[in-house]
Design a protein around this motif. Structure first.
Motif, PDB file in Angstrom:
ATOM      1  N   PHE A  84       0.833  -1.200   0.000  1.00 25.23           N
ATOM      2  CA  PHE A  84       0.000   0.000   0.000  1.00 25.23           C
ATOM      3  C   PHE A  84       0.866   1.247   0.000  1.00 25.23           C
ATOM      4  CE2 PHE A  84      -2.319   3.482   1.857  1.00 25.23           C
ATOM      5  CZ  PHE A  84      -3.596   3.382   1.314  1.00 25.23           C
ATOM      6  N   ILE A  85       1.892   1.285   0.853  1.00 28.59           N
ATOM      7  CA  ILE A  85       2.755   2.462   0.955  1.00 28.59           C
ATOM      8  C   ILE A  85       3.522   2.678  -0.345  1.00 28.59           C
ATOM      9  CG2 ILE A  85       4.784   3.413   2.135  1.00 28.59           C
ATOM     10  CD1 ILE A  85       3.712   2.027   4.709  1.00 28.59           C
ATOM     11  N   ARG A  86       4.056   1.599  -0.917  1.00 27.21           N
ATOM     12  CA  ARG A  86       4.816   1.758  -2.164  1.00 27.21           C
ATOM     13  C   ARG A  86       3.912   2.212  -3.305  1.00 27.21           C
ATOM     14  NH1 ARG A  86       6.368  -2.888  -2.593  1.00 27.21           N
ATOM     15  NH2 ARG A  86       5.322  -3.682  -4.446  1.00 27.21           N
ATOM     16  N   TYR A  87       2.716   1.614  -3.410  1.00 27.65           N
ATOM     17  CA  TYR A  87       1.781   2.044  -4.448  1.00 27.65           C
ATOM     18  C   TYR A  87       1.415   3.514  -4.279  1.00 27.65           C
ATOM     19  CZ  TYR A  87       0.674  -2.494  -6.605  1.00 27.65           C
ATOM     20  OH  TYR A  87       0.726  -3.656  -7.299  1.00 27.65           O
ATOM     21  N   PHE A  88       1.293   3.952  -3.041  1.00 29.94           N
ATOM     22  CA  PHE A  88       0.981   5.361  -2.789  1.00 29.94           C
ATOM     23  C   PHE A  88       2.042   6.259  -3.409  1.00 29.94           C
ATOM     24  CE2 PHE A  88       1.424   9.219  -0.294  1.00 29.94           C
ATOM     25  CZ  PHE A  88       0.123   9.710  -0.270  1.00 29.94           C
ATOM     26  N   PHE A  89       3.296   5.945  -3.176  1.00 30.07           N
ATOM     27  CA  PHE A  89       4.364   6.767  -3.738  1.00 30.07           C
ATOM     28  C   PHE A  89       4.426   6.638  -5.258  1.00 30.07           C
ATOM     29  CE2 PHE A  89       6.095   6.567   0.654  1.00 30.07           C
ATOM     30  CZ  PHE A  89       6.137   7.931   0.869  1.00 30.07           C
ATOM     31  N   LYS A  90       4.205   5.443  -5.770  1.00 30.42           N
ATOM     32  CA  LYS A  90       4.221   5.275  -7.223  1.00 30.42           C
ATOM     33  C   LYS A  90       3.194   6.168  -7.903  1.00 30.42           C
ATOM     34  CE  LYS A  90       4.279   1.255  -9.126  1.00 30.42           C
ATOM     35  NZ  LYS A  90       3.956  -0.153  -9.439  1.00 30.42           N
ATOM     36  N   ARG A  91       2.064   6.352  -7.277  1.00 32.63           N
ATOM     37  CA  ARG A  91       0.982   7.121  -7.887  1.00 32.63           C
ATOM     38  C   ARG A  91       1.148   8.629  -7.709  1.00 32.63           C
ATOM     39  NH1 ARG A  91      -3.713   4.181  -9.028  1.00 32.63           N
ATOM     40  NH2 ARG A  91      -5.033   6.013  -8.724  1.00 32.63           N
ATOM     41  N   TYR A  92       1.672   9.059  -6.569  1.00 34.46           N
ATOM     42  CA  TYR A  92       1.548  10.474  -6.219  1.00 34.46           C
ATOM     43  C   TYR A  92       2.863  11.227  -6.107  1.00 34.46           C
ATOM     44  CZ  TYR A  92      -3.118   8.769  -5.362  1.00 34.46           C
ATOM     45  OH  TYR A  92      -4.353   8.177  -5.523  1.00 34.46           O
ATOM     46  N   LEU A  93       3.996  10.569  -6.330  1.00 33.95           N
ATOM     47  CA  LEU A  93       5.238  11.322  -6.469  1.00 33.95           C
ATOM     48  C   LEU A  93       5.190  12.157  -7.740  1.00 33.95           C
ATOM     49  CD1 LEU A  93       7.887   8.622  -5.522  1.00 33.95           C
ATOM     50  CD2 LEU A  93       7.568  10.798  -4.337  1.00 33.95           C
ATOM     51  N   PRO A  94       5.860  13.309  -7.768  1.00 38.80           N
ATOM     52  CA  PRO A  94       5.965  14.059  -9.036  1.00 38.80           C
ATOM     53  C   PRO A  94       6.617  13.200 -10.106  1.00 38.80           C
ATOM     54  CG  PRO A  94       6.746  15.374  -7.179  1.00 38.80           C
ATOM     55  CD  PRO A  94       6.555  13.976  -6.652  1.00 38.80           C
ATOM     56  N   LYS A  95       6.351  13.506 -11.349  1.00 47.44           N
ATOM     57  CA  LYS A  95       6.922  12.729 -12.451  1.00 47.44           C
ATOM     58  C   LYS A  95       8.443  12.768 -12.411  1.00 47.44           C
ATOM     59  CE  LYS A  95       3.018  13.324 -15.621  1.00 47.44           C
ATOM     60  NZ  LYS A  95       2.568  13.809 -16.939  1.00 47.44           N
ATOM     61  N   LYS A 154       7.667  10.911 -16.703  1.00 47.58           N
ATOM     62  CA  LYS A 154       6.810   9.740 -16.583  1.00 47.58           C
ATOM     63  C   LYS A 154       6.428   9.533 -15.115  1.00 47.58           C
ATOM     64  CE  LYS A 154       8.642   7.135 -20.530  1.00 47.58           C
ATOM     65  NZ  LYS A 154       9.290   5.855 -20.965  1.00 47.58           N
ATOM     66  N   THR A 155       5.216   9.035 -14.896  1.00 48.92           N
ATOM     67  CA  THR A 155       4.836   8.672 -13.541  1.00 48.92           C
ATOM     68  C   THR A 155       5.514   7.355 -13.183  1.00 48.92           C
ATOM     69  OG1 THR A 155       2.878   7.470 -14.296  1.00 48.92           O
ATOM     70  CG2 THR A 155       2.600   9.804 -13.748  1.00 48.92           C
ATOM     71  N   TYR A 156       5.711   7.145 -11.890  1.00 47.06           N
ATOM     72  CA  TYR A 156       6.449   5.954 -11.471  1.00 47.06           C
ATOM     73  C   TYR A 156       5.652   4.675 -11.690  1.00 47.06           C
ATOM     74  CZ  TYR A 156      10.251   8.711  -9.634  1.00 47.06           C
ATOM     75  OH  TYR A 156      11.336   9.546  -9.542  1.00 47.06           O
ATOM     76  N   ASP A 157       4.327   4.748 -11.666  1.00 47.94           N
ATOM     77  CA  ASP A 157       3.584   3.516 -11.931  1.00 47.94           C
ATOM     78  C   ASP A 157       3.469   3.236 -13.423  1.00 47.94           C
ATOM     79  OD1 ASP A 157       1.802   5.565 -12.337  1.00 47.94           O
ATOM     80  OD2 ASP A 157       0.099   4.569 -11.415  1.00 47.94           O
ATOM     81  N   ASP A 158       3.848   4.191 -14.273  1.00 45.03           N
ATOM     82  CA  ASP A 158       4.019   3.885 -15.691  1.00 45.03           C
ATOM     83  C   ASP A 158       5.338   3.151 -15.920  1.00 45.03           C
ATOM     84  OD1 ASP A 158       1.652   4.902 -16.621  1.00 45.03           O
ATOM     85  OD2 ASP A 158       2.446   6.904 -17.003  1.00 45.03           O
ATOM     86  N   VAL A 159       6.374   3.577 -15.202  1.00 44.61           N
ATOM     87  CA  VAL A 159       7.689   2.957 -15.347  1.00 44.61           C
ATOM     88  C   VAL A 159       7.701   1.572 -14.717  1.00 44.61           C
ATOM     89  CG1 VAL A 159      10.142   3.155 -14.802  1.00 44.61           C
ATOM     90  CG2 VAL A 159       8.811   5.210 -15.368  1.00 44.61           C
ATOM     91  N   TYR A 160       7.137   1.473 -13.504  1.00 39.54           N
ATOM     92  CA  TYR A 160       7.108   0.201 -12.770  1.00 39.54           C
ATOM     93  C   TYR A 160       5.659  -0.255 -12.694  1.00 39.54           C
ATOM     94  CZ  TYR A 160      11.723   1.869 -11.548  1.00 39.54           C
ATOM     95  OH  TYR A 160      13.011   2.339 -11.615  1.00 39.54           O
TER      96      TYR A 160
END
Length: 468
Positions: free
Chosen positions: A365-376, A381-387
């Motif tokens: 949950f915590i990692r997904y949170f950062f993947k979604r809401y960190l600045p590009k 690219k967003t981090y959940d696009d990369v990973y």
């Protein structure tokens, strides 16, 4: 849920879809003013769970739609929303905040749906008009009007509050994310103990996990009280926790001396629970309401004596949205489920009155949170696009013990944001996250700054292929 019946599985009739041009003309009207409102869907009572389709049970959700007084569906980003699913309960706790935009005399439609394998079932709806009689900041109870009259005698309803956007127009907030201590599932996975992993649900803390919580408690007590970050941590407004045992136990052990825990206690929050993969027994709950607290305390007896346990019995618990079924059905790790869960979660954080909160949660949950809401990233690219999901399911297993770093790579040179999106916060770790809110951001939120606290570290995850 299940195989849908043709008599129920269609969208409700809509006269006409409003075009952006017609909405623009409405907005320019001198008589009407387009305004933002925050809807807090609280709970429902007596919704149907039998006779919905060919299988018993319901996977219920609410669609919020804004329509004109003539029944035209409005266009625009804030005219239609969907909550995450509440599985198998006739008294679901929605606990869901959403922003809508509307004109005077527009109508809010709250549609009740049952998710299905093929076509979802529209069951009925409740409505309320935006007019001079609308009551703000008060509980409103509305009856559901069903498509099928056989449900009319159930007395189904939905409770909600409506706020003016200006009353909840927060620009920024701070959250402190804490990961739970080691669980029995973590330990069993390390030993390949299949019986321990799959014969139980909602695995509590191990003896090692309890000690990790005690260590965090000591680090907090010994932290520099003159440090601004520590001051902010100790002056939060509320403490929330996932209702899964390992997280709730972590909350009341590691934060037992926190001023807010002493004065106000612990609030459970279903939407910060761990994401459940198919067969995820450790993320399947088995208790509701006060029984969650009783189980958490009882499971400590495996490792600690009564004197240790008794010190936590006086902590107050608010069961919030966890006194009806709060855990997922088969799984909720698809992209759609992730989207719905985070949409609920971040809107909850954004529109609650608290400005600073602690949230005890889980590594994925915590990692997904950062993947979604960190600045590009620097490549825009967003981090959940990369990973993406392929990386998550085929590359790493979060449940490998922190001490076991398999096939360690040269990734120590990664920047901090990339580590947040791909590594894991250690068991009993804490990170401070400052959030900014703006409707132009994804889900209205973006991570502005972040800082590990109390000597916490990020761990590279073990590269264990789940497909083997």
């Amino acid at each position: 849920m299940g195989i849908c019946m043709g008599s129920l599985n269609r969208e409700p009739p809509v006269k006409q879809i409003a075009t952006q041009q017609s909405l623009t003309s409405e907005l320019s009207s001198e008589e009407d003013e387009y305004r933002g409102y925050i809807i807090h869907l609280m709970d429902s009572s007596n919704i149907p769970t039998k006779g919905v389709d060919l299988l018993e049970g319901i996977q219920a959700y609410i669609k919020i739609k804004i329509k004109s007084s003539e029944g035209l569906l409005k266009a625009g980003e804030f005219s239609e929303h969907k909550t995450s699913i509440r599985d198998g309960s006739d008294t679901p706790k929605w606990n869901s905040y959403r922003k809508v935009g509307a004109l005077q005399n527009d109508v809010i439609h709250l549609e009740l749906w049952d998710e299905d394998w093929v076509n979802d079932d529209y069951l009925g709806e409740a409505t309320i008009s935006i007019n001079g009689d609308l009551k703000f900041n008060e509980i409103i109870e509305l009856p559901f009007i069903f498509k099928d009259s056989k449900f009319d005698d159930l007395g189904s309803n939905i409770r909600l509050k409506i706020f003016k956007e200006s009353d909840l127009n927060f620009k920024d907030k701070t959250i402190y994310l804490i990961r739970h201590g080691e669980s029995e599932f973590n330990a069993a996975l390390e030993k390949s103990d299949v019986v321990e992993m799959w014969s139980k649900t909602d695995h509590p803390l191990t003896s090692k996990g309890i000690e990790q919580c005690i260590t965090l408690n000591e680090r907090i007590k010994n932290a520099d009280r003159e440090d601004d970050d520590v001051k902010d941590f100790l002056s939060v407004d509320s403490i929330f926790s996932s209702p899964l045992s390992r997280a709730a136990q972590t909350a009341f052990i590691s934060l037992s001396e926190h001023p807010v825990m002493k004065e106000s206690g612990l609030i459970l929050l279903a939407n910060c629970r761990e994401f459940k993969s198919i067969g995820g027994r450790d993320s399947t709950g088995n208790r509701l309401g006060a029984d969650i607290k009783d189980r958490c305390l009882d499971k400590l007896k495996r490792h600690k004596d009564d004197e240790f346990i008794d010190q936590y019995k006086t902590i107050s618990w608010d069961y919030n949205d966890c006194d009806s079924k709060w855990w997922s059905g088969i799984h909720d790790k698809s992209n759609k489920e992730v989207d719905e869960r985070f949409d609920d979660f971040v809107n909850f954080v954004r529109y609650r009155p608290e400005r600073n909160i602690i949230i005890v949660s889980h590594s994925v949950f915590i990692r997904y949170f950062f993947k979604r809401y960190l600045p590009k990233n620097e490549d825009d690219k967003t981090y959940d696009d990369v990973y993406d999901e392929r990386y998550e399911t085929a590359y790493c297993n979060d449940d490998v013990d922190d001490a076991e770093i398999v096939e360690k790579s040269d990734d120590n040179n990664l920047d901090f944001d990339t580590k947040l999106a791909t590594w894991k916060l250690e068991n009993g770790g804490c990170i401070k996250v400052d959030l900014k809110f703006n409707d132009s951001y994804r889900d209205g939120v973006m991570v502005n700054s972040k800082k590990l606290m109390f000597d916490s570290v990020l761990r590279e995850r073990g590269k264990k292929d789940r497909k083997r």
